[in-house]
Design an enzyme around this catalytic site. Structure first.
Site, short mmCIF file in Angstrom:
data_model
loop_
_atom_site.label_atom_id
_atom_site.label_comp_id
_atom_site.label_asym_id
_atom_site.label_seq_id
_atom_site.Cartn_x
_atom_site.Cartn_y
_atom_site.Cartn_z
N PHE A 113 -42.39 60.73 38.64
CA PHE A 113 -41.84 60.73 37.29
C PHE A 113 -41.17 59.40 36.97
O PHE A 113 -40.35 58.90 37.72
CB PHE A 113 -40.81 61.87 37.16
N LYS A 163 -34.38 53.79 43.77
CA LYS A 163 -33.19 54.62 43.63
C LYS A 163 -32.50 54.91 44.95
O LYS A 163 -31.26 54.98 45.02
CB LYS A 163 -33.56 55.92 42.92
#
Length: 572
Positions: A113, A163
């Protein structure tokens, strides 16, 4: 040694590098970094309304200060929304660092995503890029990014941050690199002594010399040295669109801008010169016209910090690789003291010829009784700012009118997208300027087409109380497109009219700002006075201009530099 999370390292590294402002928009991949920003006060984050706006704000910030602009965006669409702004900075050699979030390392390549290959997407329009794989490498990668962005030929650098490496739950040792060195990257600053000697000899022997100044002179902070050299040798000076302000536009030796919409005297002098000294200019197609007919009598000296730019489009006779600042200083030292009166006498015939070209007054135009001419709008802005504003522009006819009719006396005052020609650049760029210079007057020269590209940033202006002055030359059309359709397509106006324009005054007021509409020439001066008297609030001036006005002069396609249209009916 301090222990901290990768997110905290990002913010701490920015602080240690002296970064004061970051322009960006949060999202999932960078929320840990945003949390780290929240916990400190040294680095201020400016929340934009679109990531393209963030890149242009950082760009305007960089152009007006000479420092590196900083962008922070999330992965996927957040990152790709900056690409137009990155390309804009790349084409104009503007230092920028884009910190882009990325999906966790273990998911890279899985079409996770909001995953895009930001390093791959940006590769054609960056100076360099980093994909950081370990938290401990964050300080070094970011420090290298700033070093690369603002040395040599400046440009944008992307730092992609997965991340997982900025996870706030994991701490790592923080070590800021006090010295950044890269074995494969060592820009040449000083010109070769033999080439300096050749260049000086050609300059001193020339009978029709001209100094051709580009944006590289501004990037190198070489304005004072360029002026000293021009005055010492009594050289006529012409500037590229990006070089305006490097040599004062109100100086007696300035011929103004050259190229596609350059002045008659600039293009004539270039075409007839026997020596061209190019400082930090790249001989792009907006200048040269037909390269086979370019300046046939000239010995060309080309000074540029980027060796790839030399002889890229025009073969030069004396190449000098180095910083404009360093090389100009070397030239001055080599030339030494000269007899100024003898130098003036030697160029007397050349200056007499230039005065004849100047006498044509190619920027003269006829005012109208009932319609506002775009030229008089720019002249009015110059009058009411006393020539001391930071002027950002969008792209189109209004950009060229601003370049021709607002003479810039200082460097870093003219902020525009030259190489890429990015509509929507002007407003966010002016916002970056205002953030960098809160006490200065930051003006946007725009059009009814360009302003709508990033008009959402009016909301950001309200949030941060940016008292920008927006001067919109509203001709109810895409003006430059329409001009070309007039000239080349027998006035077949295919998709160049905009028949559903908003009420810009009401729109400005809806965003919490002041809106002023000007319809008649008699209203212009008072409206400008009201606009610039307002020091605390943004003012949007919607000025209805002559829809049929063209930008002149204009080079004739496939011609030489001095093959020009001077009006709708007159050619050289």
């Amino acid at each position: 040694m301090e222990m901290m999370s990768g997110a905290a390292m990002v913010v701490r590294t920015l602080k240690d590098l002296g970064v004061k402002h970051v322009f960006g928009y949060p999202g999932g991949a960078v929320l840990d970094i945003y949390d780290a920003l929240y916990a400190q006060e040294d680095v201020e984050h400016i929340l934009v309304r679109h990531e393209q706006g963030a890149a242009h704000m950082a760009d305007g910030y960089a152009r007006s200060t000479g420092t590196t602009g900083t962008v922070l965006v999330t992965s996927g669409p957040g990152a790709t929304n900056t690409l137009t702004g990155i390309a804009t900075a790349y084409m104009d050699s503007i230092p920028m660092v884009v910190l882009s979030g990325q999906v966790p390392s273990m998911h890279i390549g899985e079409d996770a995503f909001q995953e895009t290959d930001m390093v791959g997407c940006s590769r054609p329009v960056v100076k360099h890029s980093f994909l950081v794989k370990r938290a401990v490498d964050i300080p070094e990668a970011i420090a290298k990014a700033y070093y690369i962005a603002n040395t040599g030929r400046p440009g944008p650098v992307v730092v992609d941050l997965p991340k997982d490496i900025v996870n706030v739950l994991e701490e790592h040792p923080y070590q800021f690199p006090e010295d950044v060195t890269m074995r494969s990257y060592n820009p040449t600053l000083k010109g070769h002594s033999k080439q300096i000697k050749k260049a000086a000899k050609v300059l001193l022997e020339a009978k029709r010399p001209i100094l051709y100044v580009g944006g590289g002179a501004i990037a190198a902070e070489a304005s004072d040295l360029v002026t000293e050299l021009a005055e010492k040798l009594n050289l006529p000076v012409t500037s590229t669109l990006m070089g305006l302000g490097a040599f004062s536009g109100v100086h007696a030796q300035s011929l103004g801008m050259l190229g596609m919409h350059g002045t008659l005297e600039s293009n004539k002098a270039m075409h007839n010169a026997d020596c061209i000294l190019a400082l930090g200019a790249r001989f792009d197609d907006r200048v040269t016209n037909n390269v086979e007919k370019f300046c046939p009598h000239a010995t060309i000296i080309h000074v540029d910090i980027d060796p790839a730019s030399i002889s890229k489009t025009i073969a030069v006779h004396v190449p000098v690789v180095g910083s404009v600042e360093q090389v100009t200083k070397q030239l001055l030292d080599h030339i030494g003291k000269i007899d100024s009166e003898k130098q003036k006498a030697k160029l007397l015939d050349w200056w007499d010829q230039i005065k004849q070209w100047r006498g044509r007054d190619c920027l003269n135009y006829k005012k109208a009784d009932n319609v506002i001419k775009p030229q008089e709008v720019i002249q009015s802005v110059y009058k009411h700012t006393k020539g001391d504003a930071y002027v950002s522009s969008d792209v189109g006819q209004h950009q060229m009118f601003a370049a021709l009719y607002y003479p810039f006396a200082k460097p870093r005052r003219w902020i525009n997208s030259g190489g890429l020609g990015t509509m929507g650049f002007g407003l966010p760029a002016a916002m970056g300027v205002q953030m960098a210079h809160p006490e200065a007057t930051s003006v946007v020269i725009t059009g009814d087409g360009s302003i709508q590209m990033n008009i959402q940033e009016l909301s950001t202006c309200l949030q941060y109380k940016l008292p920008i002055k927006i001067i919109s030359l509203n001709n109810r059309a895409l003006g430059m497109v329409r001009q070309w359709q007039d000239m080349n397509y027998k006035s077949r106006y295919s998709s160049s009219y905009m028949d559903s324009m908003p009420d810009f005054v009401k729109l400005a007021e809806a965003y919490g700002h002041i809106g002023i509409r000007v319809d008649h020439p008699d209203e212009l001066d008072a409206a400008m006075e009201r606009c610039f008297a307002e020091k605390e609030r943004l003012v949007f001036m919607d000025i209805q201009i002559d829809q049929n006005e063209h930008v002149y002069p204009m080079q004739i396609k496939f011609g030489a530099m001095d093959d020009m249209r001077l009006s709708k009916t007159e050619r050289t």
